[in-house]
Design a protein around this motif. Structure first.
Motif, mmCIF file in Angstrom:
data_model
loop_
_atom_site.group_PDB
_atom_site.id
_atom_site.type_symbol
_atom_site.label_atom_id
_atom_site.label_comp_id
_atom_site.label_asym_id
_atom_site.label_seq_id
_atom_site.Cartn_x
_atom_site.Cartn_y
_atom_site.Cartn_z
ATOM 1 N N ARG A 1 35.695 40.767 46.478
ATOM 2 C CA ARG A 1 35.335 39.923 47.623
ATOM 3 C C ARG A 1 34.284 38.875 47.255
ATOM 4 O O ARG A 1 34.320 37.747 47.754
ATOM 5 N N ILE A 2 33.358 39.230 46.387
ATOM 6 C CA ILE A 2 32.363 38.243 45.930
ATOM 7 C C ILE A 2 33.054 37.135 45.145
ATOM 8 O O ILE A 2 32.731 35.946 45.310
ATOM 9 N N ASP A 3 33.997 37.502 44.285
ATOM 10 C CA ASP A 3 34.744 36.499 43.534
ATOM 11 C C ASP A 3 35.538 35.581 44.472
ATOM 12 O O ASP A 3 35.572 34.364 44.278
ATOM 13 N N GLU A 4 36.169 36.166 45.490
ATOM 14 C CA GLU A 4 36.915 35.365 46.467
ATOM 15 C C GLU A 4 35.975 34.411 47.201
ATOM 16 O O GLU A 4 36.320 33.245 47.424
ATOM 17 N N MET A 5 34.796 34.902 47.571
ATOM 18 C CA MET A 5 33.836 34.055 48.278
ATOM 19 C C MET A 5 33.385 32.908 47.374
ATOM 20 O O MET A 5 33.248 31.769 47.830
ATOM 21 N N GLY A 6 33.162 33.183 46.103
ATOM 22 C CA GLY A 6 32.786 32.128 45.164
ATOM 23 C C GLY A 6 33.849 31.054 45.070
ATOM 24 O O GLY A 6 33.541 29.860 45.050
#
Length: 68
Positions: free
Chosen positions: A37-42
């Motif tokens: 999810r952090i990667d998607e947000m980035g």
């Protein structure tokens, strides 16, 4: 009586090991989900920045920044 206590201790140890392994698996899965999810947000933030820059270029505001 000593044998039953040793068996009980072994059973308890085995149950605790299984419980700890189960918890570790669950925490690992949660950690993996958080990283995804952090990667998607980035990626979303990068896309948003690009879109804003494109809109500013289209509006003729390239190179203009407001100071506040």
């Amino acid at each position: 009586m000593a044998q039953s206590e040793t068996k009980a201790a072994r059973d308890l140890t085995e149950m605790m090991e299984k419980t700890m392994q189960n918890l570790q698996s669950k925490f690992q899965a949660m950690s993996d989900q958080i990283i995804v999810r952090i990667d998607e947000m980035g990626t979303r933030i990068d896309d948003l920045e690009k879109n804003v820059a494109d809109l500013m270029t289209q509006a003729g505001m390239e190179g203009h920044q407001t100071t506040e």
